[in-house]
Design a protein around this motif. Structure first.
Motif, PDB file in Angstrom:
ATOM      1  N   ARG A 178      72.917  13.739  48.938  1.00  0.00           N
ATOM      2  CA  ARG A 178      72.728  15.036  49.591  1.00  0.00           C
ATOM      3  C   ARG A 178      74.046  15.822  49.643  1.00  0.00           C
ATOM      4  NH1 ARG A 178      70.949  13.149  53.935  1.00  0.00           N
ATOM      5  NH2 ARG A 178      68.740  13.131  53.348  1.00  0.00           N
ATOM      6  N   GLU A 179      75.140  15.116  49.910  1.00  0.00           N
ATOM      7  CA  GLU A 179      76.437  15.794  49.955  1.00  0.00           C
ATOM      8  C   GLU A 179      76.852  16.279  48.569  1.00  0.00           C
ATOM      9  OE1 GLU A 179      79.991  17.322  51.407  1.00  0.00           O
ATOM     10  OE2 GLU A 179      78.118  16.753  52.379  1.00  0.00           O
ATOM     11  N   ARG A 180      76.580  15.475  47.543  1.00  0.00           N
ATOM     12  CA  ARG A 180      76.894  15.922  46.182  1.00  0.00           C
ATOM     13  C   ARG A 180      76.076  17.146  45.804  1.00  0.00           C
ATOM     14  NH1 ARG A 180      77.293  10.426  42.438  1.00  0.00           N
ATOM     15  NH2 ARG A 180      79.123   9.510  43.460  1.00  0.00           N
ATOM     16  N   ALA A 181      74.795  17.139  46.180  1.00  0.00           N
ATOM     17  CA  ALA A 181      73.958  18.305  45.889  1.00  0.00           C
ATOM     18  C   ALA A 181      74.473  19.534  46.620  1.00  0.00           C
ATOM     19  CB  ALA A 181      72.504  18.015  46.287  1.00  0.00           C
ATOM     20  N   ARG A 182      74.897  19.347  47.881  1.00  0.00           N
ATOM     21  CA  ARG A 182      75.432  20.487  48.633  1.00  0.00           C
ATOM     22  C   ARG A 182      76.717  21.011  47.996  1.00  0.00           C
ATOM     23  NH1 ARG A 182      79.163  21.963  51.848  1.00  0.00           N
ATOM     24  NH2 ARG A 182      80.205  19.944  51.643  1.00  0.00           N
ATOM     25  N   GLN A 183      77.594  20.091  47.585  1.00  0.00           N
ATOM     26  CA  GLN A 183      78.835  20.517  46.942  1.00  0.00           C
ATOM     27  C   GLN A 183      78.561  21.210  45.608  1.00  0.00           C
ATOM     28  OE1 GLN A 183      81.317  17.050  46.655  1.00  0.00           O
ATOM     29  NE2 GLN A 183      81.758  16.979  48.848  1.00  0.00           N
ATOM     30  N   ALA A 184      77.559  20.698  44.861  1.00  0.00           N
ATOM     31  CA  ALA A 184      77.223  21.346  43.592  1.00  0.00           C
ATOM     32  C   ALA A 184      76.677  22.747  43.823  1.00  0.00           C
ATOM     33  CB  ALA A 184      76.202  20.502  42.834  1.00  0.00           C
ATOM     34  N   GLU A 185      75.815  22.907  44.828  1.00  0.00           N
ATOM     35  CA  GLU A 185      75.288  24.237  45.136  1.00  0.00           C
ATOM     36  C   GLU A 185      76.394  25.167  45.598  1.00  0.00           C
ATOM     37  OE1 GLU A 185      72.248  23.678  47.998  1.00  0.00           O
ATOM     38  OE2 GLU A 185      70.813  22.784  46.582  1.00  0.00           O
ATOM     39  N   GLU A 186      77.298  24.648  46.416  1.00  0.00           N
ATOM     40  CA  GLU A 186      78.400  25.482  46.888  1.00  0.00           C
ATOM     41  C   GLU A 186      79.318  25.883  45.731  1.00  0.00           C
ATOM     42  OE1 GLU A 186      80.746  27.521  49.697  1.00  0.00           O
ATOM     43  OE2 GLU A 186      78.706  26.708  49.749  1.00  0.00           O
ATOM     44  N   GLY A 187      79.583  24.926  44.829  1.00  0.00           N
ATOM     45  CA  GLY A 187      80.404  25.271  43.672  1.00  0.00           C
ATOM     46  C   GLY A 187      79.742  26.297  42.774  1.00  0.00           C
ATOM     47  N   GLN A 188      78.433  26.154  42.576  1.00  0.00           N
ATOM     48  CA  GLN A 188      77.708  27.139  41.769  1.00  0.00           C
ATOM     49  C   GLN A 188      77.735  28.510  42.423  1.00  0.00           C
ATOM     50  OE1 GLN A 188      76.606  26.944  38.846  1.00  0.00           O
ATOM     51  NE2 GLN A 188      75.386  28.824  38.665  1.00  0.00           N
ATOM     52  N   ARG A 189      77.573  28.526  43.747  1.00  0.00           N
ATOM     53  CA  ARG A 189      77.607  29.814  44.444  1.00  0.00           C
ATOM     54  C   ARG A 189      78.986  30.474  44.310  1.00  0.00           C
ATOM     55  NH1 ARG A 189      79.293  31.896  49.100  1.00  0.00           N
ATOM     56  NH2 ARG A 189      80.228  29.917  49.719  1.00  0.00           N
ATOM     57  N   LEU A 190      80.047  29.672  44.435  1.00  0.00           N
ATOM     58  CA  LEU A 190      81.395  30.231  44.301  1.00  0.00           C
ATOM     59  C   LEU A 190      81.645  30.748  42.887  1.00  0.00           C
ATOM     60  CD1 LEU A 190      83.462  27.626  46.361  1.00  0.00           C
ATOM     61  CD2 LEU A 190      82.789  29.934  47.045  1.00  0.00           C
ATOM     62  N   VAL A 192      79.368  31.879  40.799  1.00  0.00           N
ATOM     63  CA  VAL A 192      78.597  33.115  40.635  1.00  0.00           C
ATOM     64  C   VAL A 192      79.299  34.282  41.331  1.00  0.00           C
ATOM     65  CG1 VAL A 192      76.435  34.255  41.247  1.00  0.00           C
ATOM     66  CG2 VAL A 192      76.398  31.955  40.302  1.00  0.00           C
ATOM     67  N   GLU A 193      79.795  34.037  42.541  1.00  0.00           N
ATOM     68  CA  GLU A 193      80.501  35.104  43.257  1.00  0.00           C
ATOM     69  C   GLU A 193      81.768  35.523  42.511  1.00  0.00           C
ATOM     70  OE1 GLU A 193      81.299  34.000  47.233  1.00  0.00           O
ATOM     71  OE2 GLU A 193      79.197  34.161  47.895  1.00  0.00           O
ATOM     72  N   GLU A 194      82.484  34.543  41.965  1.00  0.00           N
ATOM     73  CA  GLU A 194      83.709  34.878  41.233  1.00  0.00           C
ATOM     74  C   GLU A 194      83.384  35.671  39.973  1.00  0.00           C
ATOM     75  OE1 GLU A 194      87.756  35.110  40.588  1.00  0.00           O
ATOM     76  OE2 GLU A 194      86.619  34.454  42.348  1.00  0.00           O
ATOM     77  N   ALA A 195      82.331  35.261  39.258  1.00  0.00           N
ATOM     78  CA  ALA A 195      81.939  36.011  38.064  1.00  0.00           C
ATOM     79  C   ALA A 195      81.497  37.426  38.428  1.00  0.00           C
ATOM     80  CB  ALA A 195      80.803  35.278  37.338  1.00  0.00           C
ATOM     81  N   ARG A 196      80.759  37.542  39.536  1.00  0.00           N
ATOM     82  CA  ARG A 196      80.334  38.869  39.970  1.00  0.00           C
ATOM     83  C   ARG A 196      81.541  39.731  40.355  1.00  0.00           C
ATOM     84  NH1 ARG A 196      77.197  37.420  43.916  1.00  0.00           N
ATOM     85  NH2 ARG A 196      75.320  37.286  42.648  1.00  0.00           N
ATOM     86  N   HIS A 197      82.502  39.117  41.024  1.00  0.00           N
ATOM     87  CA  HIS A 197      83.689  39.871  41.422  1.00  0.00           C
ATOM     88  C   HIS A 197      84.491  40.316  40.201  1.00  0.00           C
ATOM     89  CE1 HIS A 197      86.962  41.238  43.891  1.00  0.00           C
ATOM     90  NE2 HIS A 197      87.804  40.371  43.366  1.00  0.00           N
ATOM     91  N   LEU A 198      84.636  39.436  39.207  1.00  0.00           N
ATOM     92  CA  LEU A 198      85.356  39.811  37.993  1.00  0.00           C
ATOM     93  C   LEU A 198      84.639  40.953  37.262  1.00  0.00           C
ATOM     94  CD1 LEU A 198      86.369  36.290  36.638  1.00  0.00           C
ATOM     95  CD2 LEU A 198      87.830  37.975  37.765  1.00  0.00           C
ATOM     96  N   ARG A 261      86.040  47.077  43.859  1.00  0.00           N
ATOM     97  CA  ARG A 261      87.195  46.182  43.872  1.00  0.00           C
ATOM     98  C   ARG A 261      87.214  45.284  45.094  1.00  0.00           C
ATOM     99  NH1 ARG A 261      90.979  47.010  40.085  1.00  0.00           N
ATOM    100  NH2 ARG A 261      91.013  49.001  38.965  1.00  0.00           N
ATOM    101  N   ALA A 262      86.465  45.621  46.138  1.00  0.00           N
ATOM    102  CA  ALA A 262      86.470  44.815  47.356  1.00  0.00           C
ATOM    103  C   ALA A 262      85.875  43.446  47.067  1.00  0.00           C
ATOM    104  CB  ALA A 262      85.682  45.512  48.454  1.00  0.00           C
ATOM    105  N   HIS A 263      86.498  42.424  47.620  1.00  0.00           N
ATOM    106  CA  HIS A 263      85.995  41.063  47.432  1.00  0.00           C
ATOM    107  C   HIS A 263      84.759  40.868  48.286  1.00  0.00           C
ATOM    108  CE1 HIS A 263      85.941  36.646  47.337  1.00  0.00           C
ATOM    109  NE2 HIS A 263      86.617  36.777  46.227  1.00  0.00           N
ATOM    110  N   PRO A 264      83.777  40.106  47.811  1.00  0.00           N
ATOM    111  CA  PRO A 264      82.556  39.907  48.604  1.00  0.00           C
ATOM    112  C   PRO A 264      82.808  39.321  49.982  1.00  0.00           C
ATOM    113  CG  PRO A 264      82.235  39.142  46.353  1.00  0.00           C
ATOM    114  CD  PRO A 264      83.690  39.486  46.486  1.00  0.00           C
ATOM    115  N   ASP A 265      83.891  38.530  50.154  1.00  0.00           N
ATOM    116  CA  ASP A 265      84.150  37.928  51.460  1.00  0.00           C
ATOM    117  C   ASP A 265      84.745  38.907  52.449  1.00  0.00           C
ATOM    118  OD1 ASP A 265      83.221  35.565  50.523  1.00  0.00           O
ATOM    119  OD2 ASP A 265      85.194  34.791  49.972  1.00  0.00           O
ATOM    120  N   GLU A 266      85.200  40.063  51.977  1.00  0.00           N
ATOM    121  CA  GLU A 266      85.793  41.040  52.867  1.00  0.00           C
ATOM    122  C   GLU A 266      84.700  41.744  53.641  1.00  0.00           C
ATOM    123  OE1 GLU A 266      88.112  43.638  50.543  1.00  0.00           O
ATOM    124  OE2 GLU A 266      89.557  42.125  49.895  1.00  0.00           O
TER     125      GLU A 266
END
Length: 406
Positions: A178-190, A192-198, A261-266
């Motif tokens: 379950r923790e590996r799945a959560r980390q994989a989902e979190e990594g995928q989300r990050l 995707v967000e980084e690609a969207r920001h770029l 240009r604003a980062h999604p986390d802002e």
């Protein structure tokens, strides 16, 4: 800065709260499981007690057995999760004086092996076997009966401990998956967000390098035309309107680039520069006047309206603005009628109508229908309805219904 104690996590039991952290209340499912373990211990201990009463020459005191059994039942129900090691040690020790408690010990050891590491479980189980061996040695009639009884209890205790360790291992394995799945989902989300920001940054660079440059040139040429010697008042006025529109377009473009240009986390509103005021329904007359100054013939029919939310007013302004833009692009010089009035179902009706030119000759401004697509998305965003198309009179009509309360 306030420091908090880190919380230790046991995959088989879940988060173990630190001393300063209040213990969470048990769920109904956990209470039911604890009650099941307690009843199992009570039943097993009662079976051993009945056997001892029937076969022993000196049967145990039933009242003492009942009191100790009740205490152990309450202890199992209350402390099986919180203090399984202490509960098991007390249970094994008291079992030296009680046949029922000794008989129910395998259930306690099973619970201990589920919630604590194998070293603790094996140590308590070894202590239990040693006590049983000593107790049976004192009261054994023969060596055969002694070894039979000790072996039976040893197998029962060993089976309980091994079963508990297997359950614990399975829970730990499930928790790790379950923790590996959560980390994989979190990594995928990050990712995707980084690609969207770029991609947003790339769009911002393109808009700045291309559109800002061309709009700036337009403003410069309009300013030169406005102050050109010999220019007529009409030409100067038109040049002033062009220059002002180019300036406002640059301001709008600067805001859009800033958003891209604003980062999604802002978070919104944390920037150093305040946002420009957004247009509302009351700004429609000024928008119509700008179109008239640009040479368009626009008639505004703005009825008395009830209270309109700022969100609905902003969307209504943008809808009328896009309707006027479409009229200028596809029917330059045509008369445009704008109607804004209350509508049934607590709504706001917006209608932009313009005469289509003969032969469908446009202004030459490029367009691919993206404006209408954007309008449809904007209207759907607040639960409105949009209709557009040619009428039987040869006009093009854009009709929108928006809810007032949105």
């Amino acid at each position: 800065m306030i420091k908090t104690r880190a919380r230790r996590t046991d995959p088989a039991q879940g988060p173990m709260p630190a001393a300063a952290v209040p213990r969470r209340a048990r769920t109904h499912r956990e209470w039911a499981a604890d009650l099941g373990y307690a009843l199992s211990a009570l039943v097993l201990g009662s079976m051993i007690l009945v056997t001892a009463l029937q076969e022993d020459d000196k049967p145990p005191n039933v009242w003492v057995e009942a009191v100790l059994g009740g205490i152990m039942f309450a202890g199992m129900l209350l402390f099986r999760r919180a203090r399984p090691t202490q509960l098991a040690v007390v249970w094994v020790t008291v079992g030296f004086l009680s046949a029922a408690v000794t008989g129910s010990a395998p259930v306690v050891l099973l619970s201990l092996a589920i919630h604590r590491p194998w070293r603790t479980s094996v140590s308590v189980a070894g202590f239990q076997v040693a006590l049983i061996a000593g107790t049976f040695w004192v009261g054994a009639d023969s060596a055969r009966s002694y070894w039979t009884s000790v072996l039976a209890m040893f197998l029962l205790i060993t089976t309980s401990v091994v079963t508990g360790m297997l359950i614990r291992s399975q829970r730990q394995l499930t928790a790790s998956w379950r923790e590996r799945a959560r980390q994989a989902e979190e990594g995928q989300r990050l990712r995707v967000e980084e690609a969207r920001h770029l991609e947003r940054e790339r769009l911002a660079r393109e808009m700045h390098d291309v559109l800002a440059h061309r709009i700036s040139l337009l403003a410069i040429h309009a300013g030169a035309l406005e102050y050109r010697a010999g220019a007529s008042p009409e030409e100067a006025r038109a040049a002033e309107v062009i220059r002002q529109c180019a300036f406002e377009a640059l301001e709008d473009l600067r805001e859009v680039i800033g958003v891209l240009r604003a980062h999604p986390d802002e978070t919104d509103g944390d920037g150093d520069e305040p946002e420009r005021p957004q247009p509302v329904l009351g700004d429609l007359p000024a928008l119509i006047e700008e179109s008239r100054q640009a040479g368009a013939t626009v008639h505004l029919d703005l009825a008395e309206l009830p209270s309109v939310s700022g969100r609905t007013g902003r969307h209504a302004y943008r809808i009328v603005q896009e309707g006027l833009t479409n009229a200028r692009k596809h029917a330059p010089g045509a008369h445009v009628r704008v109607l804004v009035a209350p509508a049934p179902e607590d709504g706001l009706a917006i209608e932009v109508v313009n005469r289509l030119p003969g032969g469908h000759a446009g202004s030459g401004i490029p367009g691919a229908g993206a404006g209408l697509i954007g309008l449809r998305e904007r209207v759907a965003l607040i639960g409105g309805r949009l209709e557009h198309g040619r009428t039987g009179d040869g006009d093009f009509r854009l009709r929108v219904w928006l809810p007032l309360a949105k």
